[in-house]
Design a protein around this motif. Structure first.
Motif, PDB file in Angstrom:
ATOM      1  N   VAL A   1       0.856  -1.169  -0.072  1.00 36.18           N
ATOM      2  CA  VAL A   1      -0.082   0.161  -0.042  1.00 36.18           C
ATOM      3  C   VAL A   1       0.842   1.194   0.031  1.00 36.18           C
ATOM      4  N   ASP A   2       0.456   2.312  -0.473  1.00 37.67           N
ATOM      5  CA  ASP A   2       1.305   3.633  -0.681  1.00 37.67           C
ATOM      6  C   ASP A   2       1.284   4.399   0.646  1.00 37.67           C
ATOM      7  N   ASP A   3       0.040   4.226   1.611  1.00 36.68           N
ATOM      8  CA  ASP A   3       0.298   4.937   2.718  1.00 36.68           C
ATOM      9  C   ASP A   3      -0.421   4.036   3.838  1.00 36.68           C
ATOM     10  N   ILE A   4       0.315   3.180   4.774  1.00 41.11           N
ATOM     11  CA  ILE A   4       0.014   2.200   5.580  1.00 41.11           C
ATOM     12  C   ILE A   4      -0.989   2.810   6.670  1.00 41.11           C
ATOM     13  N   ARG A   5      -0.732   3.858   7.205  1.00 42.51           N
ATOM     14  CA  ARG A   5      -1.706   4.655   8.344  1.00 42.51           C
ATOM     15  C   ARG A   5      -2.859   4.777   7.697  1.00 42.51           C
ATOM     16  N   THR A   6      -3.042   5.489   6.559  1.00 47.42           N
ATOM     17  CA  THR A   6      -4.323   5.889   5.825  1.00 47.42           C
ATOM     18  C   THR A   6      -5.151   4.422   5.735  1.00 47.42           C
TER      19      THR A   6
ATOM     20  N   GLU B   1      -2.119  -6.970  14.095  1.00 48.37           N
ATOM     21  CA  GLU B   1      -0.853  -6.647  14.516  1.00 48.37           C
ATOM     22  C   GLU B   1      -0.642  -5.283  14.289  1.00 48.37           C
ATOM     23  N   PRO B   2      -0.247  -4.400  14.972  1.00 50.49           N
ATOM     24  CA  PRO B   2      -0.069  -2.947  14.929  1.00 50.49           C
ATOM     25  C   PRO B   2       1.035  -2.650  13.933  1.00 50.49           C
ATOM     26  N   ILE B   3       0.993  -1.425  13.411  1.00 51.71           N
ATOM     27  CA  ILE B   3       2.199  -0.877  12.732  1.00 51.71           C
ATOM     28  C   ILE B   3       3.368  -1.065  13.125  1.00 51.71           C
ATOM     29  N   ARG B   4       4.360  -1.525  12.386  1.00 44.77           N
ATOM     30  CA  ARG B   4       5.608  -1.850  12.984  1.00 44.77           C
ATOM     31  C   ARG B   4       6.663  -1.647  11.924  1.00 44.77           C
ATOM     32  N   GLU B   5       7.710  -1.250  12.169  1.00 43.05           N
ATOM     33  CA  GLU B   5       8.797  -0.943  11.131  1.00 43.05           C
ATOM     34  C   GLU B   5       9.826  -1.999  11.524  1.00 43.05           C
ATOM     35  N   PHE B   6      10.121  -2.597  10.205  1.00 41.99           N
ATOM     36  CA  PHE B   6      11.313  -3.541  10.350  1.00 41.99           C
ATOM     37  C   PHE B   6      12.525  -2.870   9.593  1.00 41.99           C
ATOM     38  N   GLY B   7      12.441  -1.612   9.266  1.00 46.12           N
ATOM     39  CA  GLY B   7      13.673  -1.163   8.952  1.00 46.12           C
ATOM     40  C   GLY B   7      13.813  -1.085   7.208  1.00 46.12           C
ATOM     41  N   GLU B   8      14.872  -0.398   6.699  1.00 49.33           N
ATOM     42  CA  GLU B   8      15.091  -0.614   5.231  1.00 49.33           C
ATOM     43  C   GLU B   8      13.803  -0.084   4.457  1.00 49.33           C
TER      44      GLU B   8
END
Length: 136
Positions: free
Chosen positions: A78-83, A97-104
């Motif tokens: 998706v282009d904008d995960i929060r939206t 699963e909550p929004i989480r960053e895996f890095g990179e």
């Protein structure tokens, strides 16, 4: 909103055996590993096949009724995960699963749709890299 398949994640109670089995099946080693997780890039578009140790699956969230989700989680770019997450929740999905960053350049979340299916969403840099090399 859902632009294309990025990652399919399978759960396993024996990660080492699953890695060996998929390595044999696919003819390649995982390109990415960390404790409890391994990932292969496969197919013409180098889609990602992830293997997650099942002991971590329960820590990621439960269905709206409190039961732990089973089966694969399929992530869509998706282009904008929060939206996108806000839209899914407004349409009756429940958080998984909550929004989480895996890095990179990899950010993911998932929800359970009103029918009990787990739907993963991801901003995935690799998906965009592959897309930029193809013609439509």
């Amino acid at each position: 909103m859902l632009r294309g398949l990025t990652t399919v994640r399978f759960h396993t109670t024996d990660l080492e055996s699953a890695k060996r089995w998929y390595t044999e099946l696919l003819g390649i080693e995982p390109y990415f590993e960390r404790p409890g997780y391994a990932e292969f890039r496969i197919g013409d578009y180098e889609h990602e096949l992830g293997l997650l140790d099942s002991k971590y699956a329960g820590t990621l969230g439960a269905h709206g009724d409190g039961t732990i989700a089973g089966g694969p989680v399929i992530y869509w770019h998706v282009d904008d995960i929060r939206t996108t997450l806000d839209r899914l929740l407004s349409l009756g999905a429940t958080p998984h699963e909550p929004i989480r960053e895996f890095g990179e350049g990899f950010i993911a979340a998932s929800v359970v749709d009103p029918f009990g299916n787990t739907l993963g969403i991801m901003q995935n840099r690799h998906y965009l890299d592959i897309l930029s090399t193809t013609t439509r």
